[in-house]
Design an enzyme around this catalytic site. Structure first.
Site, PDB file in Angstrom:
ATOM      1  N   CYS A  32       0.858  -1.184   0.000  1.00 45.47           N
ATOM      2  CA  CYS A  32       0.000   0.000   0.000  1.00 45.47           C
ATOM      3  C   CYS A  32       0.892   1.232   0.000  1.00 45.47           C
ATOM      4  O   CYS A  32       1.859   1.288   0.763  1.00 45.47           O
ATOM      5  CB  CYS A  32      -0.882  -0.012   1.247  1.00 45.47           C
ATOM      6  SG  CYS A  32      -1.993   1.395   1.371  1.00 45.47           S
ATOM      7  N   HIS A  62      -8.924  -3.855  -2.461  1.00 41.36           N
ATOM      8  CA  HIS A  62      -7.969  -3.116  -1.627  1.00 41.36           C
ATOM      9  C   HIS A  62      -8.372  -1.631  -1.556  1.00 41.36           C
ATOM     10  O   HIS A  62      -8.414  -1.044  -0.463  1.00 41.36           O
ATOM     11  CB  HIS A  62      -6.549  -3.286  -2.186  1.00 41.36           C
ATOM     12  CG  HIS A  62      -5.499  -2.523  -1.448  1.00 41.36           C
ATOM     13  ND1 HIS A  62      -4.493  -3.135  -0.722  1.00 41.36           N
ATOM     14  CD2 HIS A  62      -5.277  -1.188  -1.309  1.00 41.36           C
ATOM     15  CE1 HIS A  62      -3.725  -2.206  -0.180  1.00 41.36           C
ATOM     16  NE2 HIS A  62      -4.184  -1.006  -0.525  1.00 41.36           N
ATOM     17  N   GLU A  63      -8.667  -1.037  -2.722  1.00 48.44           N
ATOM     18  CA  GLU A  63      -9.031   0.391  -2.748  1.00 48.44           C
ATOM     19  C   GLU A  63     -10.382   0.627  -2.084  1.00 48.44           C
ATOM     20  O   GLU A  63     -10.582   1.635  -1.398  1.00 48.44           O
ATOM     21  CB  GLU A  63      -9.044   0.929  -4.187  1.00 48.44           C
ATOM     22  CG  GLU A  63      -7.702   0.852  -4.912  1.00 48.44           C
ATOM     23  CD  GLU A  63      -6.540   1.382  -4.086  1.00 48.44           C
ATOM     24  OE1 GLU A  63      -6.709   2.384  -3.364  1.00 48.44           O
ATOM     25  OE2 GLU A  63      -5.458   0.780  -4.147  1.00 48.44           O
ATOM     26  N   HIS A  95     -10.151   1.050   1.480  1.00 49.30           N
ATOM     27  CA  HIS A  95      -9.715   2.402   1.885  1.00 49.30           C
ATOM     28  C   HIS A  95     -10.912   3.328   2.109  1.00 49.30           C
ATOM     29  O   HIS A  95     -10.910   4.123   3.046  1.00 49.30           O
ATOM     30  CB  HIS A  95      -8.811   3.029   0.824  1.00 49.30           C
ATOM     31  CG  HIS A  95      -7.364   2.659   0.956  1.00 49.30           C
ATOM     32  ND1 HIS A  95      -6.624   2.932   2.077  1.00 49.30           N
ATOM     33  CD2 HIS A  95      -6.514   2.054   0.090  1.00 49.30           C
ATOM     34  CE1 HIS A  95      -5.373   2.504   1.903  1.00 49.30           C
ATOM     35  NE2 HIS A  95      -5.286   1.958   0.704  1.00 49.30           N
TER      36      HIS A  95
HETATM   37 ZN    ZN Z   1      -3.641   1.000  -0.125  1.00 53.59          ZN
END
Ligand code: ZN
Length: 195
Positions: free
Chosen positions: A105, A147-148, A151
Protein backbone atom coordinates in the site's frame (compact mmCIF):
# COMPACT_ATOMS: atom_id res chain seq x y z
CA UNK A 1 -0.28 17.89 -9.99
CA UNK A 2 1.30 15.32 -7.72
CA UNK A 3 -0.24 15.20 -4.24
CA UNK A 4 1.31 14.01 -0.99
CA UNK A 5 0.29 10.52 0.07
CA UNK A 6 -0.93 10.21 3.64
CA UNK A 7 1.00 7.71 5.76
CA UNK A 8 -0.26 4.98 8.08
CA UNK A 9 -1.53 6.45 11.35
CA UNK A 10 -3.31 9.46 9.89
CA UNK A 11 -6.94 9.42 11.14
CA UNK A 12 -8.24 10.18 7.62
CA UNK A 13 -7.33 6.60 6.64
CA UNK A 14 -9.80 5.34 9.27
CA UNK A 15 -12.84 7.33 8.19
CA UNK A 16 -15.69 5.79 6.23
CA UNK A 17 -15.82 7.87 3.06
CA UNK A 18 -18.83 10.06 2.23
CA UNK A 19 -20.64 9.87 -1.09
CA UNK A 20 -20.03 12.84 -3.36
CA UNK A 21 -22.18 14.62 -5.95
CA UNK A 22 -21.35 15.77 -9.46
CA UNK A 23 -20.77 19.30 -8.21
CA UNK A 24 -18.00 18.27 -5.79
CA UNK A 25 -15.46 21.14 -6.05
CA UNK A 26 -12.80 20.68 -8.79
CA UNK A 27 -13.63 17.00 -9.19
CA UNK A 28 -12.04 16.65 -12.66
CA UNK A 29 -8.84 18.20 -11.40
CA UNK A 30 -8.83 16.02 -8.28
CA UNK A 31 -9.23 12.84 -10.36
CA UNK A 32 -6.45 13.92 -12.74
CA UNK A 33 -4.21 14.67 -9.75
CA UNK A 34 -4.96 11.27 -8.24
CA UNK A 35 -3.89 9.51 -11.44
CA UNK A 36 -0.71 11.64 -11.60
CA UNK A 37 0.03 10.82 -7.97
CA UNK A 38 -0.61 7.09 -8.41
CA UNK A 39 1.56 6.84 -11.54
CA UNK A 40 4.39 8.85 -10.00
CA UNK A 41 4.45 6.40 -7.08
CA UNK A 42 4.21 3.34 -9.39
CA UNK A 43 0.91 2.31 -7.80
CA UNK A 44 -1.97 0.36 -9.36
CA UNK A 45 -4.65 2.06 -7.25
CA UNK A 46 -5.14 5.15 -5.10
CA UNK A 47 -8.08 6.12 -2.89
CA UNK A 48 -9.11 9.66 -1.91
CA UNK A 49 -8.41 9.14 1.83
CA UNK A 50 -4.78 8.53 0.83
CA UNK A 51 -4.61 12.12 -0.37
CA UNK A 52 -6.41 13.36 2.74
CA UNK A 53 -10.05 13.34 1.55
CA UNK A 54 -12.60 11.12 3.32
CA UNK A 55 -14.80 10.64 0.23
CA UNK A 56 -15.90 7.62 -1.81
CA UNK A 57 -13.53 8.01 -4.74
CA UNK A 58 -10.68 5.82 -5.97
CA UNK A 59 -8.75 5.25 -9.18
CA UNK A 60 -7.30 2.02 -10.53
CA UNK A 61 -4.98 1.16 -13.42
CA UNK A 62 -4.01 -2.51 -13.58
CA UNK A 63 -1.65 -2.21 -16.57
CA UNK A 64 1.49 -2.90 -14.47
CA UNK A 65 -0.06 -6.27 -13.51
CA UNK A 66 -0.55 -7.33 -17.15
CA UNK A 67 2.88 -8.90 -17.40
CA UNK A 68 2.71 -11.16 -14.36
CA UNK A 69 3.90 -14.59 -15.54
CA UNK A 70 0.88 -16.74 -14.68
CA UNK A 71 -1.58 -14.57 -16.63
CA UNK A 72 -3.39 -16.08 -19.58
CA UNK A 73 -3.34 -13.99 -22.80
CA UNK A 74 -6.95 -12.96 -22.03
CA UNK A 75 -6.05 -11.82 -18.51
CA UNK A 76 -3.05 -9.96 -19.85
CA UNK A 77 -5.19 -8.14 -22.41
CA UNK A 78 -7.87 -7.34 -19.81
CA UNK A 79 -5.43 -6.03 -17.19
CA UNK A 80 -3.47 -3.95 -19.69
CA UNK A 81 -6.64 -1.97 -20.39
CA UNK A 82 -8.26 -2.01 -16.97
CA UNK A 83 -8.26 1.65 -15.95
CA UNK A 84 -11.27 2.96 -14.04
CA UNK A 85 -12.43 5.78 -11.79
CA UNK A 86 -14.81 4.62 -9.06
CA UNK A 87 -17.17 7.14 -7.45
CA UNK A 88 -19.67 6.24 -4.69
CA UNK A 89 -18.82 2.57 -5.21
CA UNK A 90 -20.72 -0.17 -3.42
CA UNK A 91 -19.60 -3.81 -3.54
CA UNK A 92 -22.84 -5.76 -3.75
CA UNK A 93 -21.41 -9.28 -3.92
CA UNK A 94 -18.12 -11.08 -3.19
CA UNK A 95 -17.91 -14.73 -4.19
CA UNK A 96 -15.62 -17.62 -5.00
CA UNK A 97 -12.67 -19.12 -3.20
CA UNK A 98 -10.39 -16.99 -1.07
CA UNK A 99 -6.90 -16.71 -2.53
CA UNK A 100 -3.66 -15.19 -1.27
CA UNK A 101 -1.79 -12.35 -2.93
CA UNK A 102 1.16 -10.32 -1.71
CA UNK A 103 -0.27 -6.82 -1.15
CA UNK A 104 1.35 -3.51 -0.46
CA UNK A 105 0.00 0.00 0.00
CA UNK A 106 1.40 3.43 -0.90
CA UNK A 107 0.37 4.62 2.60
CA UNK A 108 2.29 1.73 4.23
CA UNK A 109 5.67 1.73 2.44
CA UNK A 110 7.97 -1.30 2.69
CA UNK A 111 5.29 -3.58 4.13
CA UNK A 112 4.18 -6.44 1.88
CA UNK A 113 2.13 -9.36 3.17
CA UNK A 114 -0.09 -12.10 1.84
CA UNK A 115 -3.76 -11.17 2.11
CA UNK A 116 -6.72 -13.52 1.55
CA UNK A 117 -9.65 -12.22 -0.50
CA UNK A 118 -12.50 -13.75 -2.47
CA UNK A 119 -11.86 -14.08 -6.19
CA UNK A 120 -14.86 -12.28 -7.69
CA UNK A 121 -16.80 -9.13 -6.90
CA UNK A 122 -19.83 -7.33 -8.25
CA UNK A 123 -19.63 -3.59 -7.78
CA UNK A 124 -21.90 -0.65 -8.53
CA UNK A 125 -20.23 2.70 -9.12
CA UNK A 126 -20.26 5.95 -11.06
CA UNK A 127 -17.42 6.83 -13.41
CA UNK A 128 -15.83 10.27 -13.80
CA UNK A 129 -18.81 11.38 -15.96
CA UNK A 130 -21.27 10.19 -13.31
CA UNK A 131 -22.48 7.37 -15.53
CA UNK A 132 -23.61 4.43 -13.41
CA UNK A 133 -22.20 0.92 -13.98
CA UNK A 134 -22.57 -2.51 -12.43
CA UNK A 135 -19.57 -4.73 -13.15
CA UNK A 136 -18.55 -8.24 -12.16
CA UNK A 137 -14.76 -8.60 -12.03
CA UNK A 138 -12.44 -11.38 -10.95
CA UNK A 139 -8.74 -12.01 -10.44
CA UNK A 140 -6.15 -9.27 -10.01
CA UNK A 141 -8.43 -6.42 -11.08
CA UNK A 142 -10.95 -7.51 -8.42
CA UNK A 143 -8.06 -7.70 -5.93
CA UNK A 144 -7.00 -4.10 -6.64
CA UNK A 145 -10.58 -2.88 -6.36
CA UNK A 146 -11.11 -4.75 -3.06
CA UNK A 147 -7.97 -3.12 -1.63
CA UNK A 148 -9.03 0.39 -2.75
CA UNK A 149 -12.62 -0.20 -1.69
CA UNK A 150 -11.39 -1.04 1.80
CA UNK A 151 -9.71 2.40 1.89
CA UNK A 152 -13.05 4.16 1.42
CA UNK A 153 -14.42 2.00 4.25
CA UNK A 154 -11.56 3.01 6.58
CA UNK A 155 -9.90 -0.42 6.35
CA UNK A 156 -6.21 -1.16 5.60
CA UNK A 157 -4.73 -4.44 4.34
CA UNK A 158 -2.71 -4.79 7.54
CA UNK A 159 -6.01 -5.12 9.46
CA UNK A 160 -6.56 -8.43 7.69
CA UNK A 161 -3.33 -10.07 8.91
CA UNK A 162 -3.05 -12.64 11.69
CA UNK A 163 -2.24 -11.35 15.17
CA UNK A 164 1.25 -12.87 14.85
CA UNK A 165 1.90 -11.02 11.57
CA UNK A 166 0.54 -7.83 13.12
CA UNK A 167 3.06 -8.18 15.96
CA UNK A 168 5.88 -8.77 13.50
CA UNK A 169 5.15 -5.55 11.56
CA UNK A 170 4.21 -3.38 14.56
CA UNK A 171 7.61 -1.69 14.71
CA UNK A 172 7.58 -0.88 11.00
CA UNK A 173 4.10 0.63 11.31
CA UNK A 174 5.28 2.73 14.26
CA UNK A 175 8.20 3.97 12.18
CA UNK A 176 5.85 5.00 9.39
CA UNK A 177 3.65 6.86 11.89
CA UNK A 178 6.73 8.77 12.99
CA UNK A 179 7.76 9.48 9.42
CA UNK A 180 10.85 7.31 9.74
CA UNK A 181 10.59 5.79 6.30
CA UNK A 182 12.09 6.59 2.94
CA UNK A 183 10.00 6.70 -0.23
CA UNK A 184 10.70 8.04 -3.70
CA UNK A 185 7.30 9.77 -3.62
CA UNK A 186 5.99 12.63 -1.48
CA UNK A 187 4.30 11.62 1.77
CA UNK A 188 2.82 13.33 4.81
CA UNK A 189 2.73 11.76 8.22
CA UNK A 190 0.32 11.91 11.15
CA UNK A 191 2.90 12.85 13.75
CA UNK A 192 5.19 14.96 11.62
CA UNK A 193 4.55 18.56 10.61
CA UNK A 194 5.15 20.01 7.18
CA UNK A 195 1.91 19.54 5.27
ZN1 ZN B 1 -3.64 1.00 -0.12
Amino acid sequence: MILSIVGYGDPVLRKVGEDITEDYPNLDELIANMYDTMYSASGVGLAAPQVGLPIRLFVVDCAPFADIEDNTPEEKEFLSQYKRTFINAKIIKEEGEEWAFNEGCLSIPDVHELVMRKEQITIEYYDENFTKYTETIKGLAARVIQHEYDHIEGILFTDKLSSLKKKLIAKRLKNIMEGKVFTDYKMKFATKKGR
